[in-house]
Each structure stands twice: as structure tokens, then as C-alpha cells.
Design a protein around this motif. Structure first.
Motif, PDB file in Angstrom:
ATOM      1  N   GLU A  88       0.830  -1.198   0.000  1.00 50.82           N
ATOM      2  CA  GLU A  88       0.000   0.000   0.000  1.00 50.82           C
ATOM      3  C   GLU A  88       0.873   1.260   0.000  1.00 50.82           C
ATOM      4  N   PRO A  89       0.659   2.168  -0.944  1.00 53.15           N
ATOM      5  CA  PRO A  89       1.484   3.382  -0.985  1.00 53.15           C
ATOM      6  C   PRO A  89       1.117   4.341   0.145  1.00 53.15           C
ATOM      7  N   PRO A  90       2.127   4.986   0.757  1.00 52.81           N
ATOM      8  CA  PRO A  90       1.842   6.008   1.762  1.00 52.81           C
ATOM      9  C   PRO A  90       1.407   7.304   1.074  1.00 52.81           C
ATOM     10  N   GLU A  91       1.044   8.288   1.865  1.00 51.54           N
ATOM     11  CA  GLU A  91       0.640   9.572   1.291  1.00 51.54           C
ATOM     12  C   GLU A  91       1.779  10.218   0.524  1.00 51.54           C
ATOM     13  N   GLN A  92       2.991  10.137   1.049  1.00 51.57           N
ATOM     14  CA  GLN A  92       4.150  10.736   0.386  1.00 51.57           C
ATOM     15  C   GLN A  92       4.965   9.639  -0.280  1.00 51.57           C
ATOM     16  N   LEU A  93       4.938   9.618  -1.610  1.00 53.41           N
ATOM     17  CA  LEU A  93       5.700   8.617  -2.345  1.00 53.41           C
ATOM     18  C   LEU A  93       7.162   9.033  -2.441  1.00 53.41           C
TER      19      LEU A  93
ATOM     20  N   VAL B 249       8.620   4.971  -9.965  1.00 52.35           N
ATOM     21  CA  VAL B 249       7.912   4.164  -8.977  1.00 52.35           C
ATOM     22  C   VAL B 249       6.888   3.328  -9.733  1.00 52.35           C
ATOM     23  N   VAL B 250       7.052   2.019  -9.679  1.00 52.03           N
ATOM     24  CA  VAL B 250       6.147   1.094 -10.366  1.00 52.03           C
ATOM     25  C   VAL B 250       5.404   0.291  -9.313  1.00 52.03           C
ATOM     26  N   ASN B 251       4.124   0.580  -9.171  1.00 47.08           N
ATOM     27  CA  ASN B 251       3.274  -0.090  -8.186  1.00 47.08           C
ATOM     28  C   ASN B 251       1.835   0.057  -8.646  1.00 47.08           C
TER      29      ASN B 251
ATOM     30  N   ASP C 154      -3.148   6.886  -9.069  1.00 41.59           N
ATOM     31  CA  ASP C 154      -3.413   7.266 -10.461  1.00 41.59           C
ATOM     32  C   ASP C 154      -2.800   6.294 -11.460  1.00 41.59           C
ATOM     33  N   CYS C 155      -2.531   5.068 -11.013  1.00 41.56           N
ATOM     34  CA  CYS C 155      -1.996   4.054 -11.930  1.00 41.56           C
ATOM     35  C   CYS C 155      -3.148   3.380 -12.664  1.00 41.56           C
ATOM     36  N   PRO C 156      -3.137   3.386 -14.004  1.00 39.97           N
ATOM     37  CA  PRO C 156      -4.268   2.831 -14.763  1.00 39.97           C
ATOM     38  C   PRO C 156      -4.237   1.319 -14.934  1.00 39.97           C
TER      39      PRO C 156
END
Length: 672
Positions: free
Chosen positions: A174-179, A185-187, A192-194
Motif C-alpha cells: 500500500e502506498p503512503p501519502e508521500q511517495l 515508482v512502479v506499483n 493514479d496508476c491505470p
């Protein structure tokens, strides 16, 4: 009487589903039971069902649909062109080991100048750390590619940049608020990853990177993808299903020296490998390396071409796994004593026992505490956090497992001020904090549980796919169920309900008569059923009476004979089966509500259940019916009785009619 231990939750079956299942059975030439399971799991149309049953590599998605993939590939290829030194940075669990091993094979194939690094679980902890980055800089590394880690490493990646090291992050947590401000960054879980499938394991994301780098899906290494995906309990649906099924086929005739050695150490016949043997045979031994020693031993196994070396590695992992089992057993004993002490203390103080099990001990091996947490969860069905305490520093490293309805990641986020570090998913997570924070941590977790969970959430559920008759359970049909494999998270082995099957005979078997064997009959059809660890129930059974069973079908092969068999998960026998309340019972509960007029919803179902004698789930249905008829209203967290409601007959309530029909059809002790 034998009461069911869980709520039996039968999946809904619509009016048109029978017709759709019959159509699928004809179109795909599959047994009716297989067709029904496809419909029940959402594959109702021929194309969707056929893709689920027979889809292959052509069903894989374009890796460039992943946000950041273009930038990741460009930077890695730039490093290759410039002869830069690349370091793969992985995690120490089976998914991380698989991800690291996969990229090692890929980078070798592509001729990159690289090595790999996995932190030591006990000495370094999870994720990227400054010490490891210093080592990378000293070795001349110019690019780090993370696998199965890195999404939360904002500060560490900033530090790497200061030392002139670029970072490409590939992760699935799970991504945090601050990437992190990485080159890429591939996740798939980025907001917003389609990418259309969010359930990839870390090794699945690494596979997509390999696909993009090689300009083809490297199906020859799906055996490694299969291992990591199953071990990390990722959903075996969509793209994971394609990869794991291909991986299992690859394992049956694998060229990977390490897998052949590992199967020998496990006693697994590779030509008969299944997702279950991977999960319970291979994965624990791969995990044992990172838990008790160093994960590089498992990476070496999966990447070597020397069979003698592989045999030595596999044997050492098997020894480590046995040691892991011994350590787990010891910690579980201590954890049990600590938990019982907490329960007794609560009872002595006349307060409820803790809603969340939080246990901590000095000397507890942090490499196995996740397993201990899982075992405690199985026994008590409560969220569990188990922590190992460093006696000198007072720092605690913990692992958590949760029940449905209690989101661990969300709970830990609420406890952010108490924690040094945390991460994970809804059902499993890890954290670190000082022992001085443990009381406040336990209290906050308990408060969240009481706020988030209803009375029903504390009762474990048994999800049931379909009702099955003794006649349906033939060897032919069971063998056809293999078309639905691989089974696992997101695609569990079918659980079926046998209703009112005649108990023709029963006996105990095994050492100390620990197990139960039943002979069931319906007309001329017969079926054996086995309940492991259920031998003590035999004293309450009587031949000739109906029994309700939930379980999984399998084929028992003995002395050249193949017979259908049900492995029992839960049983209900004797006593009064579930009755649906009559009008007078609805009236009695309504009068109870009228006397209270306004009351908190929290705990109401339990209170009414105790007063009326009806099961809480039945009380819940009554409340829903009253609300539909306009007799009550819900005002935020309170139930309010309407002063002068319009007169309405119970029969006009759709919820009443649906519940009555369902109860008559099921006649089960628990329906959730």
C-alpha cells in the motif's frame, strides 16, 4: 447435539443462475457443478468463463500500462548502455526472494552488470536502510532497483540521491501519502496508476518489469512467479491466475535446478505439484532462510545451476524450517500463557477482555512472530499483534494478523504517533515501537476494534459456495473440479453444504481416535466424510439421523480404488435447526423496542438476542424488516421507534419474504 462453530454464509444464488449454469455446462462441456461454481464466482458469460478456465499468456496486460514503467525501463537500459553497476534490492520473505531471483535470471540473460542485496531481518529490519545504501555507494552502485519493497522509503531514497545513486522502485504494498522521489515508482496500487489488475505480488510487478525489458513475457520463469505469488497469499484471479497456472505447469517439468532440489528436500513429486504443495511445502522452507538466517541462502538456491550446491542449500533450508517449527511452538506456549493472564486479569477487574490480542516478549524471534500471530488468530478469532522486545534498547518489532472488518493498515495509521515504523495490508502488517508505548498502543487498537466491529464480526464465517447433494459428489465431478484450479486466495477450493444427509454409519480413526469418519447416504448414493481432529464428536452422533456438513470434496485413492470424499470443515447435528420467526415473534421483539423507544445500535442485536432467545442474525433481519416497514428509523448511531407508524403487514416487506424463503431453503444453524 453438535452446534456449528461458525456462521455458515451461503453465497447468493439468483433466479436466473440455474438457467445460466445449465447454458454454460452445455456451451463449455463441463459438469453442472463446475458450471454452477463458475456462475457463483461471477463468470456467467461464456467468454469470461472460458478465459477463466483456459486463458493463457495472451491474457496478460501490457506492462506499460503500469505508471512509471516507461521511466523504469529507460533508466535501466541507460545503466546497461553505460556499463553502470546495478544492485537489485529485495525483501527477505518468499515474495522478496522470488522477486530478487527472477530479476537475477533476467539481468543475467540481458547481460547487465549487477549484483543483489537483501537486508538481514534481525540486524537491519524491513526495507531500505542507510547502512545498506552506504555499502552500495562504496561498491560503486549507480542504480538500485527495488523489488517487493521501497514504496515507503522516502527518506532512504533521498539519502541515496545524495550519494549519487538513482533508485527505481518496484513494489506492491500500500502506498503512503508521500511517495518516494525516485527515478520511477512502479506499483499498481498507486492512486493514479491505470493498470487494470491491482493484485500483483512483488514478484508479479518484477515480472512485468522483466516483460517490458525483454519485450516479451518471460514465461520460462513463471515457476518463480508462482512461488512468490502463492507464498504472499495474493488473489489467484485475473493475471495472477494466468501466471500461477503457467508456473505450476512449468514446475512439473522445471529446468530450475533449485526447484528440483527443493522438491526432493520437501518430498514433493513435481509432476503432481499444486498450489497447496507450493504453499505448505516449498514456501515455508524459502521463508525459513530469511526468518532464522539470511534470505540470500534461498536466493542462491533458486539461481544456481549446480545441482550439488542446490541439494546442499535445499537440505539446509529444510533443517532451518524444522528449527523454525520448534521455535514457533515455544513462543506459542509463552504467548498463550500471557494471553490467559490478560483474560484472567480482565475477569478479576470485572471488565471485558481486550478486543485486540497484543502480546510481547523478550527474546521472541522476530522472524517467526508472524506465524505465531496467525496461530493465535486461528484459536481466538481476534486481531493479533505479536512483538519481540530487544531487552537492551526496549525496541519492539511486531507482526499482526487480522479478522474481516478490522483493517490493520488503517488501525496502525491511527496509531502513527506511537510507532516508529509500520506497513502492510488489511489482514497482515508489521510495525516497530518502543516498549513504553505498548500500553497506549494496545488501548488504542482495542478502542478502534470496538468502534469498527459489530457483534457479528467477532464470529468466524465459513463461506459456502453451493448446496451439494450426496448424488452430486461423484468421482467424475470431483475430478472435473480441477478445472477451477489453482486454488488459493481469491479463488478458494469450493466449499459445499450437504443438507440433511442421512448418517448411515460413523467411527473414529487414527492415533487416540482423534479423527472422525462418517458414511453418508441419500437414496442409493453414498459418500464418505472425514473430520480431522473431530473424533470426540462421535459420542454425540446417532446413525440414521440427518446431518448438515460443510466441507471440500476430494478423491481418496487407496489400494487402487478411487472414492469420493468430503473433508469436513464444520458440522451441525441434532437439536432444533434454525426456525424462522412467526408473526408473533416479530411482535414480541417490536414490543421490546417500543419499550426502549430510543437506543444505541452498538450491542443492540446481542441484547435483543438474549431477551428474545433468537439468534443475533435473526434479530438483525427483524430490525431490517421493521425499518423497511417504517416502524423504526436509524438516527446516526441510534435506533428510534416511530411514534405512530403507518399500519403495514409483514408480508408486504420484501426483506421478510426473502429471509423467510432463504430460511426455509437452508434450515441451517447459522446464516451470516
Amino acid at each position: 447435539m453438535i452446534q456449528a462453530k461458525t456462521r455458515w454464509n451461503l453465497a447468493p444464488w439468483g433466479k436466473d443462475d440455474d438457467q445460466q449454469a445449465k447454458l454454460l455446462s452445455d456451451q463449455l462441456d463441463i459438469p453442472p457443478l463446475v458450471a454452477k461454481l463458475l456462475v457463483q464466482r461471477g463468470y456467467k458469460e461464456k467468454e469470461a468463463a472460458e478465459t477463466f478456465l483456459r486463458g493463457g499468456a495472451d491474457q496478460l496486460y501490457d506492462p506499460y500500462l503500469l505508471k512509471g514503467m516507461k521511466e523504469a525501463v529507460a533508466r535501466i537500459k541507460q545503466a546497461s548502455d553505460n556499463k553502470e553497476f546495478i544492485r537489485i534490492y529485495g525483501d527477505y520473505d518468499a515474495d522478496g526472494v522470488s522477486s530478487t531471483s527472477l530479476l537475477i535470471h533476467v539481468f543475467r540473460e540481458l547481460g547487465y552488470h549487477f549484483d543483489y542485496y537483501i537486508p538481514h531481518r534481525a540486524l537491519e529490519g524491513y526495507g531500505m536502510n542507510r547502512g545498506a545504501i552506504d555499502l552500495a555507494a562504496a561498491a560503486g552502485v549507480r542504480l538500485i532497483v527495488t523489488v517487493d519493497t521501497g514504496i515507503s522509503a522516502y527518506e532512504q531514497i533521498e539519502y541515496a540521491k545524495e550519494l549519487g545513486i538513482d533508485v527505481v522502485v518496484t513494489d506492491h504494498h500500500e502506498p503512503p501519502e508521500q511517495l518516494p522521489d525516485a527515478v520511477a515508482v512502479v506499483n499498481p496500487k498507486q492512486e493514479d496508476c491505470p493498470y487494470p489488475f491491482k493484485g500483483l505480488a512483488g514478484v508479479g510487478v518484477a515480472f512485468k518489469l522483466a516483460h517490458a525489458l525483454m519485450e516479451r513475457p518471460p514465461m520460462e520463469w513463471t515457476d518463480i512467479v508462482c512461488l512468490g505469488t502463492i507464498a504472499d497469499i495474493m488473489p489467484l484471479t485475473d493475471e495472477n491466475r494466468v501466471l500461477v497456472r503457467a508456473g505450476l505447469q512449468q514446475l512439473q517439468d522445471t529446468s530450475n535446478t533449485g526447484f528440483r532440489a527443493l522438491s526432493e528436500a520437501c518430498g514433493i513429486e513435481l509432476d503432481q505439484v499444486t498450489s497447496t504443495t507450493v504453499a505448505f511445502g516449498m514456501a515455508p522452507r524459502i521463508n525459513a532462510a530469511g526468518r532464522l538466517d539470511h534470505a540470500k541462502r534461498a536466493v542462491e538456491l533458486l539461481t544456481t545451476g549446480d545441482y550439488d550446491e542446490a541439494i546442499r542449500s535445499a537440505s539446509s533450508l529444510d533443517v532451518l524450517n524444522k528449527e523454525r517449527q520448534r521455535i514457533v511452538e515455544g513462543i506459542v506456549k509463552e504467548a498463550e500463557q500471557q494471553w490467559q493472564g490478560k483474560r484472567e486479569a480482565a475477569q478479576a477487574s470485572s471488565v471485558p477482555e481486550p478486543a485486540v490480542i497484543v502480546l510481547a516478549g523478550e527474546g521472541w524471534n522476530v522472524g517467526v512472530i508472524g506465524i505465531v500471530a496467525s496461530k493465535m488468530l486461528e484459536r481466538y478469532y481476534k486481531p493479533v499483534i505479536v512483538l519481540g522486545i530487544d531487552a537492551e534498547s526496549g525496541m519492539c518489532k511486531g507482526s499482526a494478523r487480522s479478522i474481516e472488518g478490522y483493517d490493520l493498515h488503517a488501525a496502525l495509521t491511527e496509531c502513527d504517533s506511537l510507532l516508529d515504523h509500520y506497513g502492510g495490508h488489511q489482514a497482515a502488517a508489521g510495525m516497530s515501537l518502543h516498549r513504553d508505548q505498548l500500553p497506549a498502543f494496545e488501548q488504542k487498537l482495542g478502542e478502534l476494534a470496538m468502534e469498527w466491529l459489530t457483534e457479528q464480526d467477532w464470529i468466524p464465517k465459513t463461506a459456502i459456495d453451493l448446496i451439494c447433494s450426496v448424488e452430486d459428489a461423484s468421482v467424475h465431478t470431483i475430478s472435473q473440479l480441477a478445472q477451477l484450479e489453482p486454488f488459493g486466495a481469491g479463488n478458494p477450493s469450493p466449499r459445499l453444504l450437504l443438507q440433511s444427509a442421512e448418517l448411515a454409519d460413523y467411527r473414529t480413526m487414527g492415533k487416540e481416535s482423534r479423527h472422525l469418519k462418517l458414511s453418508l447416504r441419500k437414496g442409493r448414493a453414498a459418500l464418505d466424510a472425514v473430520g480431522f481432529g473431530m473424533g470426540e464428536l462421535s459420542e454425540q452422533l446417532r446413525s440414521g439421523l440427518p446431518v448438515n456438513l460443510v466441507g471440500e470434496l476430494s478423491i481418496n485413492e487407496w489400494n487402487g480404488q478411487r472414492k469420493a470424499q468430503l473433508q469436513i470443515h464444520d458440522i451441525h447435528f441434532g437439536g432444533e435447526l434454525m426456525r424462522f420467526p412467526e408473526r408473533e415473534h416479530f411482535g414480541q421483539v417490536y414490543q421490546m423496542l417500543r419499550r426502549m423507544r430510543r437506543m444505541p445500535m452498538n450491542g443492540l442485536e446481542s441484547q435483543l438476542s438474549q431477551q428474545s432467545g433468537w439468534h443475533e442474525q435473526t434479530v438483525k433481519v427483524m430490525i431490517e424488516v421493521f425499518r423497511e416497514l417504517g416502524f423504526i428509523e436509524i438516527d446516526g448511531t441510534h435506533l428510534v421507534v416511530v411514534e405512530t407508524p403507518e399500519k403495514r403487514d409483514l408480508a408486504t416487506s420484501e426483506k421478510y419474504q426473502a429471509a423467510k424463503l432463504e430460511a426455509e431453503r437452508l434450515r441451517m444453524p447459522y446464516v451470516g
